[in-house]
Design a protein around this motif. Structure first.
Motif, PDB file in Angstrom:
ATOM      1  N   ARG A 251     -16.170  19.399  89.490  1.00 40.64           N
ATOM      2  CA  ARG A 251     -17.505  19.487  88.887  1.00 40.64           C
ATOM      3  C   ARG A 251     -18.538  19.221  89.960  1.00 40.64           C
ATOM      4  NH1 ARG A 251     -17.347  20.577  83.204  1.00 40.64           N
ATOM      5  NH2 ARG A 251     -15.430  19.659  82.411  1.00 40.64           N
ATOM      6  N   THR A 252     -19.702  19.850  89.818  1.00 35.03           N
ATOM      7  CA  THR A 252     -20.772  19.550  90.768  1.00 35.03           C
ATOM      8  C   THR A 252     -21.265  18.125  90.530  1.00 35.03           C
ATOM      9  OG1 THR A 252     -22.558  20.247  89.316  1.00 35.03           O
ATOM     10  CG2 THR A 252     -21.559  21.964  90.698  1.00 35.03           C
ATOM     11  N   VAL A 253     -22.081  17.671  91.473  1.00 33.35           N
ATOM     12  CA  VAL A 253     -22.661  16.333  91.355  1.00 33.35           C
ATOM     13  C   VAL A 253     -23.426  16.209  90.036  1.00 33.35           C
ATOM     14  CG1 VAL A 253     -24.424  14.825  92.347  1.00 33.35           C
ATOM     15  CG2 VAL A 253     -22.751  15.947  93.833  1.00 33.35           C
ATOM     16  N   LEU A 254     -24.257  17.203  89.744  1.00 30.08           N
ATOM     17  CA  LEU A 254     -25.047  17.161  88.512  1.00 30.08           C
ATOM     18  C   LEU A 254     -24.134  17.127  87.282  1.00 30.08           C
ATOM     19  CD1 LEU A 254     -27.814  17.307  87.079  1.00 30.08           C
ATOM     20  CD2 LEU A 254     -27.660  19.801  87.214  1.00 30.08           C
ATOM     21  N   GLU A 255     -23.105  17.964  87.296  1.00 27.88           N
ATOM     22  CA  GLU A 255     -22.179  17.988  86.152  1.00 27.88           C
ATOM     23  C   GLU A 255     -21.470  16.646  85.985  1.00 27.88           C
ATOM     24  OE1 GLU A 255     -21.181  22.786  86.349  1.00 27.88           O
ATOM     25  OE2 GLU A 255     -19.831  21.346  87.306  1.00 27.88           O
ATOM     26  N   ASN A 256     -21.168  15.998  87.121  1.00 26.07           N
ATOM     27  CA  ASN A 256     -20.557  14.677  87.034  1.00 26.07           C
ATOM     28  C   ASN A 256     -21.436  13.718  86.241  1.00 26.07           C
ATOM     29  OD1 ASN A 256     -17.998  13.567  88.599  1.00 26.07           O
ATOM     30  ND2 ASN A 256     -18.685  15.457  89.618  1.00 26.07           N
TER      31      ASN A 256
END
Ligand SMILES: Nc1ncnc2c1ncn2[C@@H]1O[C@H](COP(=O)(O)OP(=O)(O)OP(=O)(O)O)[C@@H](O)[C@H]1O
Ligand SMILES: [Mg+2]
Length: 246
Positions: free
Chosen positions: A101-106
């Motif tokens: 997952r991307t940082v934002l999705e995390n």
């Protein structure tokens, strides 16, 4: 904000925490130091009820949890334990981000962000706070260790904790990257966050803590403001430990 009374934890016949008592006021940053194996991680894990203590009591943000009716601590069917855990953000040595997952999705995976009106704006605000707004859409593997650890802090903050616990958050990092992470913790301190930090960074413990707790063999040997603990420790065991560390 946090009060621990006579907390004990045994693994088999090994007593890892032996009647540990301390408290942390709202907005305080308290460092916990001590030799390997003295029980620092176990103490943090007990505060978060990742480990179930054998005895004692924890009070966190007004929720008390202890043995019920002389029995053992129970993790399940204990609503107080659940409420308690929801108040605590935890950051580990290994960053534990979701790799795919991307940082934002995390950050968006943290349930309490999702329940907000504008979850993405809130997540971006937190990433900005830790200096990672420009990396929101990158995958963890493309970030430096220090950036990953700051993302892990932002993710913990996304749960809106009242207390942050850190277990050697910089021990996997080079000094320069570790400074970035410690800077975020200092900024949170300035915002009034309550923080408990297990650390081997004596310079950070000395410069940034309101109070330092020294543990050995499952007990708190000494706690004092950093100036006092580092310059004139009262206990010979503290002195011995600091000699080997500094
Ligand atoms: N799940 C477990 N089962 C059995 N023993 C354990 C368990 N977890 C920890 N211990 C033991 O408890 C003691 C304290 O461990 P803990 O991880 O809390 O130490 P620490 O102070 O965090 O050490 P370090 O600085 O090396 O991280 C150690 O002797 C460890 O081997
Ligand atoms: Mg540890």
């Amino acid at each position: 904000m946090v009060a621990v009374r006579s907390l004990s934890k045994r693994f088999g016949d090994h007593t890892v925490l032996d009647a540990v008592s301390f408290s942390v006021a709202a907005g305080e940053l308290v460092s916990v130091i001590g030799p390997s194996g003295c029980g620092k991680s176990t103490l943090l894990r007990c505060l978060n009820l990742l480990e179930v203590p054998d005895d004692g009591a924890i009070e966190l943000v007004g929720h008390a949890i202890d043995r019920r009716g002389g029995g053992r601590w129970r993790r399940r069917d204990n609503a107080a334990a659940h409420r308690l855990r929801a108040q605590v953000g935890m950051v580990f040595q290994g960053f534990n981000l979701f790799a795919h997952r991307t940082v934002l999705e995390n950050l968006l995976l943290a349930p309490r962000v999702v329940r907000r009106q504008r979850p993405e704006a809130e997540a971006m605000r937190l990433l900005d706070k830790v200096g990672l707004a420009s990396m929101a859409h990158r995958y963890p593997a493309t970030l430096s260790g220090g950036q990953q650890q700051r993302a892990a802090i932002a993710r913990a903050l996304a749960m809106t904790p009242r207390v942050m616990l850190y277990d050697e958050p910089t021990s996997a990092l080079d000094p320069e990257l570790s400074e970035e992470v410690l800077g975020v913790m200092r900024a949170l301190d300035a915002d009034g966050m309550t923080q408990i930090v297990v650390t081997h960074e004596m310079r950070f413990a000395r410069a940034a803590s309101d109070r330092v707790i020294f543990m050995e063999s499952g007990r708190i040997i000494e706690e004092a403001p950093p100036e006092r603990l580092f310059t004139s420790p009262a206990d010979p065991r503290t002195r011995r430990f600091l000699r080997t560390e500094l």
